[in-house]
Design a protein around this motif. Sequence first.
Motif, PDB file in Angstrom:
ATOM      1  N   PRO A  95       0.881  -1.114  -0.050  1.00 39.75           N
ATOM      2  CA  PRO A  95      -0.012   0.126  -0.026  1.00 39.75           C
ATOM      3  C   PRO A  95       0.769   1.311   0.163  1.00 39.75           C
ATOM      4  O   PRO A  95       0.351   2.386  -0.306  1.00 39.75           O
TER       5      PRO A  95
ATOM      6  N   VAL B 248      -1.064  -4.504   6.490  1.00 36.36           N
ATOM      7  CA  VAL B 248      -0.440  -3.749   7.811  1.00 36.36           C
ATOM      8  C   VAL B 248      -1.247  -4.242   9.077  1.00 36.36           C
ATOM      9  O   VAL B 248      -0.407  -4.600  10.197  1.00 36.36           O
ATOM     10  N   TYR B 249      -2.398  -4.091   8.975  1.00 31.91           N
ATOM     11  CA  TYR B 249      -3.188  -4.558  10.356  1.00 31.91           C
ATOM     12  C   TYR B 249      -2.793  -6.128  10.683  1.00 31.91           C
ATOM     13  O   TYR B 249      -2.933  -6.256  11.780  1.00 31.91           O
TER      14      TYR B 249
ATOM     15  N   ARG C 122       0.203  -6.427  12.545  1.00 32.95           N
ATOM     16  CA  ARG C 122       0.077  -6.073  13.921  1.00 32.95           C
ATOM     17  C   ARG C 122      -0.739  -7.164  14.602  1.00 32.95           C
ATOM     18  O   ARG C 122      -0.367  -7.205  15.920  1.00 32.95           O
TER      19      ARG C 122
ATOM     20  N   ARG D  63      -7.973  -5.047  11.378  1.00 33.02           N
ATOM     21  CA  ARG D  63      -9.249  -4.471  11.538  1.00 33.02           C
ATOM     22  C   ARG D  63      -9.851  -4.346  10.089  1.00 33.02           C
ATOM     23  O   ARG D  63     -11.178  -4.165   9.724  1.00 33.02           O
ATOM     24  N   GLN D  64      -8.915  -4.322   8.862  1.00 31.81           N
ATOM     25  CA  GLN D  64      -9.300  -3.927   7.718  1.00 31.81           C
ATOM     26  C   GLN D  64      -8.180  -4.349   6.657  1.00 31.81           C
ATOM     27  O   GLN D  64      -7.081  -4.197   6.848  1.00 31.81           O
TER      28      GLN D  64
ATOM     29  N   ALA E 240      -5.628  -3.953   3.480  1.00 27.78           N
ATOM     30  CA  ALA E 240      -5.113  -2.820   3.137  1.00 27.78           C
ATOM     31  C   ALA E 240      -5.416  -2.672   1.609  1.00 27.78           C
ATOM     32  O   ALA E 240      -4.953  -1.540   1.228  1.00 27.78           O
TER      33      ALA E 240
ATOM     34  N   GLY F  91     -13.450  -4.188   5.675  1.00 33.18           N
ATOM     35  CA  GLY F  91     -13.626  -4.057   7.034  1.00 33.18           C
ATOM     36  C   GLY F  91     -14.358  -5.179   7.583  1.00 33.18           C
ATOM     37  O   GLY F  91     -15.302  -4.613   8.628  1.00 33.18           O
TER      38      GLY F  91
ATOM     39  N   ILE G 296     -14.587  -8.642  19.257  1.00 30.16           N
ATOM     40  CA  ILE G 296     -14.337  -7.517  19.574  1.00 30.16           C
ATOM     41  C   ILE G 296     -13.369  -6.775  18.681  1.00 30.16           C
ATOM     42  O   ILE G 296     -12.357  -7.295  18.174  1.00 30.16           O
ATOM     43  N   THR G 297     -13.901  -5.547  18.133  1.00 36.35           N
ATOM     44  CA  THR G 297     -13.172  -5.145  17.272  1.00 36.35           C
ATOM     45  C   THR G 297     -12.287  -3.836  17.481  1.00 36.35           C
ATOM     46  O   THR G 297     -12.385  -3.304  18.682  1.00 36.35           O
TER      47      THR G 297
ATOM     48  N   ARG H 207     -10.028  -1.166  23.443  1.00 39.40           N
ATOM     49  CA  ARG H 207     -10.222  -1.055  22.128  1.00 39.40           C
ATOM     50  C   ARG H 207     -10.422   0.542  21.763  1.00 39.40           C
ATOM     51  O   ARG H 207     -10.616   1.210  22.648  1.00 39.40           O
ATOM     52  N   ILE H 208     -10.094   1.030  20.499  1.00 35.57           N
ATOM     53  CA  ILE H 208      -9.984   2.452  20.274  1.00 35.57           C
ATOM     54  C   ILE H 208     -11.416   2.935  19.858  1.00 35.57           C
ATOM     55  O   ILE H 208     -11.939   2.221  19.032  1.00 35.57           O
TER      56      ILE H 208
ATOM     57  N   GLU I 216      -2.905   0.915  16.272  1.00 34.50           N
ATOM     58  CA  GLU I 216      -2.487   1.423  17.477  1.00 34.50           C
ATOM     59  C   GLU I 216      -2.028   0.735  18.590  1.00 34.50           C
ATOM     60  O   GLU I 216      -1.388   0.893  19.674  1.00 34.50           O
TER      61      GLU I 216
ATOM     62  N   LEU J 142       4.103  -0.924  16.752  1.00 40.00           N
ATOM     63  CA  LEU J 142       4.772  -1.343  15.792  1.00 40.00           C
ATOM     64  C   LEU J 142       5.245  -2.986  15.769  1.00 40.00           C
ATOM     65  O   LEU J 142       5.439  -3.520  17.089  1.00 40.00           O
TER      66      LEU J 142
ATOM     67  N   ASP K 241     -18.607  -0.979  14.063  1.00 38.68           N
ATOM     68  CA  ASP K 241     -18.508  -2.412  14.875  1.00 38.68           C
ATOM     69  C   ASP K 241     -19.919  -3.185  14.633  1.00 38.68           C
ATOM     70  O   ASP K 241     -19.674  -4.381  14.183  1.00 38.68           O
TER      71      ASP K 241
ATOM     72  N   MET L 255     -18.732  -0.513   3.021  1.00 37.34           N
ATOM     73  CA  MET L 255     -18.620   0.449   4.200  1.00 37.34           C
ATOM     74  C   MET L 255     -18.147   1.808   3.591  1.00 37.34           C
ATOM     75  O   MET L 255     -17.209   1.664   2.623  1.00 37.34           O
TER      76      MET L 255
ATOM     77  N   VAL M 179     -20.453 -10.261  25.406  1.00 40.20           N
ATOM     78  CA  VAL M 179     -19.218  -9.086  25.522  1.00 40.20           C
ATOM     79  C   VAL M 179     -19.694  -8.187  26.681  1.00 40.20           C
ATOM     80  O   VAL M 179     -20.795  -7.782  26.505  1.00 40.20           O
TER      81      VAL M 179
ATOM     82  N   ASP N  94       2.142   6.185  15.084  1.00 42.40           N
ATOM     83  CA  ASP N  94       2.901   4.973  15.698  1.00 42.40           C
ATOM     84  C   ASP N  94       4.152   5.334  16.257  1.00 42.40           C
ATOM     85  O   ASP N  94       4.643   4.444  17.118  1.00 42.40           O
TER      86      ASP N  94
ATOM     87  N   ALA O 160      -3.102   8.908  19.737  1.00 46.10           N
ATOM     88  CA  ALA O 160      -3.635   7.965  18.399  1.00 46.10           C
ATOM     89  C   ALA O 160      -5.063   8.516  17.847  1.00 46.10           C
ATOM     90  O   ALA O 160      -5.564   8.691  16.860  1.00 46.10           O
TER      91      ALA O 160
END
Lengths: 264, 333
Positions: free
Chosen positions: A13, A41-42, A45, A123-124, A126, A131, A146-147, A163-164, A185, A188, B106, B121, B194, B250, B256
């Motif tokens: 990407p 990328v995700y 992680r 999460r998604q 690239a 998603g 849990i996302t 979670r963010i 988040e 790295l 979500d 989405m 949850v 990062d 964030a």
Amino acid sequence: MNIIVCVKQVLDPEIPPAKFKIDPETKQVIPPPGVPPVISVYDERAVEAACRLKDKLKGKITVISVGSDKAADVIKHAISMGADEGFVLCDPAFENLDSFGTAYVLSKAIQKIGAYDLVLCGRQAADWGAGQVGSILAEILAIPVITLACDIEGVDTNVRVKRIVSDGYEIVEAPLPSLVTVSSEIGLPRLPAGVRLMMARKKVIPVWKAQDIGAEASQLDKGNAHTEITGLSVPTRKIECEIITGATPGEAAANLASKLANLI
Amino acid sequence: MDNYKGVLVFGEIGDGKLTPITIELLGVGRKLADDLGEELSILLVGSKAGALAQEAIACGADNVYIAEDSLLDAYNSDAYTQTAANLCKKVLPSIMLFGHTDLGCDLSPRLNGRLGGGLSMECMTLSIDSATKALIATRPVFGGNAHATMMSKSARPQMATVRAKVFAPAERADGRQGKVIPVEDKLDASALKVKVVEKIKEQVEGVKLEDAEVVVSGGRGMGSAQEFTKLRELANVLGGAVGATRVACDEGWAAATLQVGQSGKVVSPKLYIAIGLSGAMAHIAGCLGSKYIVAINKDKEANIFNVAHFGIVGDWKEILPPLTAKFKELLSK
Ligand SMILES: Cc1cc2nc3c(=O)[nH]c(=O)nc-3n(C[C@H](O)[C@H](O)[C@H](O)COP(=O)(O)OP(=O)(O)OC[C@H]3O[C@@H](n4cnc5c(N)ncnc54)[C@H](O)[C@@H]3O)c2cc1C
Ligand SMILES: Nc1ncnc2c1ncn2[C@@H]1O[C@H](COP(=O)(O)O)[C@@H](O)[C@H]1O
């Protein structure tokens, strides 16, 4: 602690937008020559998150990827980071699947692998970035999801996830087994090095076809796709950027400030 | 598939009101419903939902489904999925719309997994195909480098999430008539696995990023956490907020919550000043709605110059201090 991580191999990407080319006919992206595909990328992680859990709690990390035979490279990358083993899910019937098809194939592979405590996804992706594969997969496996994890704080009979959300964080718990999708988040990913890297390179990654995982043709039939890509285009933007100059950088800066002060 | 009819909006409530995105969803939902010649409905959940039914009708809803249960007062993925899935199985909506919000991102994929629909989405456009009556949605793919058109031939409901401010808010008309329909199903509490244990709000200094008229963003080119703080000075002078690229987040130079871009915040200030960032599409996706984009980058080939209105090619270290000083001087007048 058994963790399964779903990783996708994608077009890098980070190629500059000028090199990004598509074929509107086939609705595919034309990979620029000489740029190798990478782990999404995700998903990298998510592998990192799994490795951190393994560092703390011991256990086994299994990585799976639906893709071409080249996807062995992303499995090897995950193994060099700390995963134990992995499988490539490659079959002509798996090409260009929609999110449901992909989640179905992953679910069949996970059922074949057997016992697990956690499934991790990015999460998604690239590339097409739908998603949703993680959440659909959780529904198929009938486990909680849990996302957008930015930290997996603890695992016992529950998994505890930070979670963010847009204005901060949430701490959410769910019983095992659960699926967690990981966001950038989390931090790295570690750099693979030394012996692990050598060992991963030499590893032969098994390939599973539709019949190996018992995937039914009816579930992979493109005619029944839930979503279809009917067009692909590259947006055009025509903005003439006015470059502000000056005898010195300081003067250019002052000229820019004067210009902008009149506009705002 | 033919027994699926109408458009259903998943409504969000904030501070006792319908949130702005909900009113925008009612706006675009009304249009889609009219094009189909079918009804527009909205689902509102939580113990205060009933109080907003008339407001939703004034904003264009023909039917308001109210699930008044205190278990639904705060977002819980299991509880919301169950409630929405039960309703969808009853009313069989052809189209279902969500905000591309914490909740929508979500809930919609999970609900889609449960119902077997077709979800797109972050949609930028939504329309009805005149031949097939199917929903046509466009969305960014490859980090915004391309746009894809998505359709669901037979899967229903056709679902979409849309970001705030993509569509105009619904026009309000107080005399409008509509039905208020209580959702009778009680939640099956044993299926709630949850649990949200805690919520932590991130405190940000100064103006909120999403509301700011001026955003000063920095990227990898800032070089360090300490250098990154220099952006704050300029932002303060301009009464604006600081933003960051994913790389800067990062690296830990910025929180964030300050990330601008496809996987961060979408901002549309009057002025977006991008410093030491290359302008990757995934970042630009978060600021393209700005009135003016200004770039400061030492690489004249950087993609940010393709989307900026004004720019200086150079090292920010030589430009930012005099820029901040000059703004201070001009704005103090
Ligand atoms: C699925 C996906 C989602 C993503 N989501 C986001 C997102 O939401 N937000 C986001 O920001 N990114 C996102 N990214 C990452 C994105 O693709 C880029 O990697 C990132 O935006 C690059 O950050 P940057 O511009 O800070 O760094 P770089 O691309 O490394 O650019 C640094 C720039 O600084 C310039 N520079 C260096 N030193 C100086 C100096 N002294 N003076 C002036 N200029 C200097 C350089 O010329 C260069 O152009 C996403 C990527 C993917 C794949
Ligand atoms: N082909 C694939 N192989 C393995 N995992 C995948 C694949 N596609 C998607 N995933 C997983 O699902 C996540 C979300 O993908 P998507 O819904 O396509 O954006 C990714 O981050 C991966 O973890």
